[in-house]
Design an enzyme around this catalytic site. Sequence first.
Site, PDB file in Angstrom:
ATOM      1  N   ASN A 129       0.868  -1.181   0.000  1.00 34.93           N
ATOM      2  CA  ASN A 129       0.000   0.000   0.000  1.00 34.93           C
ATOM      3  C   ASN A 129       0.903   1.229   0.000  1.00 34.93           C
ATOM      4  OD1 ASN A 129      -1.807   2.046   0.538  1.00 34.93           O
ATOM      5  ND2 ASN A 129      -2.284   1.352   2.622  1.00 34.93           N
ATOM      6  N   LYS A 133       0.026   4.258  -0.244  1.00 34.03           N
ATOM      7  CA  LYS A 133      -0.642   5.432   0.355  1.00 34.03           C
ATOM      8  C   LYS A 133      -0.414   6.650  -0.537  1.00 34.03           C
ATOM      9  CE  LYS A 133      -0.147   3.182   4.768  1.00 34.03           C
ATOM     10  NZ  LYS A 133      -0.066   3.269   6.222  1.00 34.03           N
ATOM     11  N   HIS A 185      -9.524   1.059   4.920  1.00 36.13           N
ATOM     12  CA  HIS A 185      -8.248   1.244   5.616  1.00 36.13           C
ATOM     13  C   HIS A 185      -8.469   2.191   6.802  1.00 36.13           C
ATOM     14  CE1 HIS A 185      -4.171   2.464   6.513  1.00 36.13           C
ATOM     15  NE2 HIS A 185      -3.784   1.346   5.912  1.00 36.13           N
ATOM     16  N   GLU A 243      -6.885   4.599   7.917  1.00 36.62           N
ATOM     17  CA  GLU A 243      -6.682   6.029   7.634  1.00 36.62           C
ATOM     18  C   GLU A 243      -7.928   6.632   6.982  1.00 36.62           C
ATOM     19  OE1 GLU A 243      -3.004   5.503   5.537  1.00 36.62           O
ATOM     20  OE2 GLU A 243      -2.063   4.878   7.410  1.00 36.62           O
ATOM     21  N   GLU A 280      -5.533  -5.044  10.608  1.00 37.25           N
ATOM     22  CA  GLU A 280      -4.492  -4.048  10.846  1.00 37.25           C
ATOM     23  C   GLU A 280      -4.782  -3.303  12.147  1.00 37.25           C
ATOM     24  OE1 GLU A 280      -2.452  -2.908   6.897  1.00 37.25           O
ATOM     25  OE2 GLU A 280      -4.132  -1.546   7.217  1.00 37.25           O
ATOM     26  N   GLY A 335       2.498   2.048  10.829  1.00 38.01           N
ATOM     27  CA  GLY A 335       3.466   3.131  10.682  1.00 38.01           C
ATOM     28  C   GLY A 335       4.160   3.518  11.978  1.00 38.01           C
ATOM     29  N   SER A 378       3.363  -2.356  10.371  1.00 35.37           N
ATOM     30  CA  SER A 378       4.815  -2.424  10.597  1.00 35.37           C
ATOM     31  C   SER A 378       5.427  -3.786  10.254  1.00 35.37           C
ATOM     32  CB  SER A 378       5.165  -2.016  12.027  1.00 35.37           C
ATOM     33  OG  SER A 378       4.755  -0.673  12.263  1.00 35.37           O
ATOM     34  N   GLY A 433       4.883   1.140   4.733  1.00 33.10           N
ATOM     35  CA  GLY A 433       6.225   1.727   4.579  1.00 33.10           C
ATOM     36  C   GLY A 433       7.213   0.847   3.827  1.00 33.10           C
TER      37      GLY A 433
HETATM   38  P1  PGA Z   1       2.821   0.070   7.690  1.00 29.52           P
HETATM   39  O1  PGA Z   1       1.362   0.312   7.064  1.00 29.52           O
HETATM   40  O2  PGA Z   1       3.333  -1.219   7.110  1.00 29.52           O
HETATM   41  O3  PGA Z   1       3.633   1.267   7.259  1.00 29.52           O
HETATM   42  O4  PGA Z   1       2.647  -0.006   9.162  1.00 29.52           O
HETATM   43  C1  PGA Z   1       0.464  -0.742   6.878  1.00 29.52           C
HETATM   44  C2  PGA Z   1      -0.819  -0.222   6.269  1.00 29.52           C
HETATM   45  O5  PGA Z   1      -1.249   0.884   6.631  1.00 29.52           O
HETATM   46  O6  PGA Z   1      -1.425  -0.879   5.416  1.00 29.52           O
END
Ligand code: PGA
Length: 254
Positions: free
Chosen positions: A9, A11, A98, A100, A170, A176, A216, A238
């Site tokens: 992803n 983002k 998601h 976010e 998640e 993140g 993460s 990330g």
């Molecule tokens: P992250 O994000 O691997 O940076 O923690 C995961 C996600 O939001 O799908």
Amino acid sequence: MRKKLVAGNWKMHKNLTESQALITEIRGIVRDEFRQNDAEIVVCPSALALASSARLVEGSEIQIGAQNVNENKEGAYTGEWSASMLKSAGATHVIIGHSERRQYYNETSEACALKNKAAIAEELTVLYCVGESLEERESNQHFDVIKDQLEKGLEGISSEEMSHVVIAYEPVWAIGTGKTASSEQAQEVHAFIRGLIESKYGLNIAESVRILYGGSVKPDNAKEIFGQPDIDGGLIGGASLKPRDFFEIIKAAR
Ligand code: PGA
């Protein structure tokens, strides 16, 4: 046997030129190092870079996903895009719900159910995200929160349509932040989700639905996480922007 799936992803990262460079680099590594039976690979760039990314991965093992979709077929919805538009741009997958989007754009699980329906109607595979906040985890509400997100988000999805559904667990506190759920914590929730799917759709579907872990995931923790019986791959933020790390995570699903 469920085939593992690793989805990146991106983002809101990478402009068009940078996206093309990144997908080309990932494609090169996959071309040289992918083995038959490796995990399914999905990359989700920004909507802006979808069509060109899809062209650049043609003939490779990489599939392209979007990060959002509008629930309507078409119409006066300025700034939005429909499932058929995503499909015409070459997307085969779409991330829905998601955290976010839930947090910053007030997306509810009810809204996600409509998006899930709209995407599946165009034969896109949805990566439907669920997960609790830190506060919910600390007050021991995480199972209730996940159950609610799952039940509402899958409202109206038939058994047949479940072949187009992948769930991503998640925990918001792990996204993140560099904090991952321990593999035991993740496995516990994944088994719980599979149980909920079983009670709604029966054992066969529960055993065939893939449940990804996200939050993460990095090359050094992926193997342990993916080694859990109910964890069928990952949704990677990330680390998916770093081609070598992303491929190391794909390899960890072997
Ligand atoms: P992250 O994000 O691997 O940076 O923690 C995961 C996600 O939001 O799908």
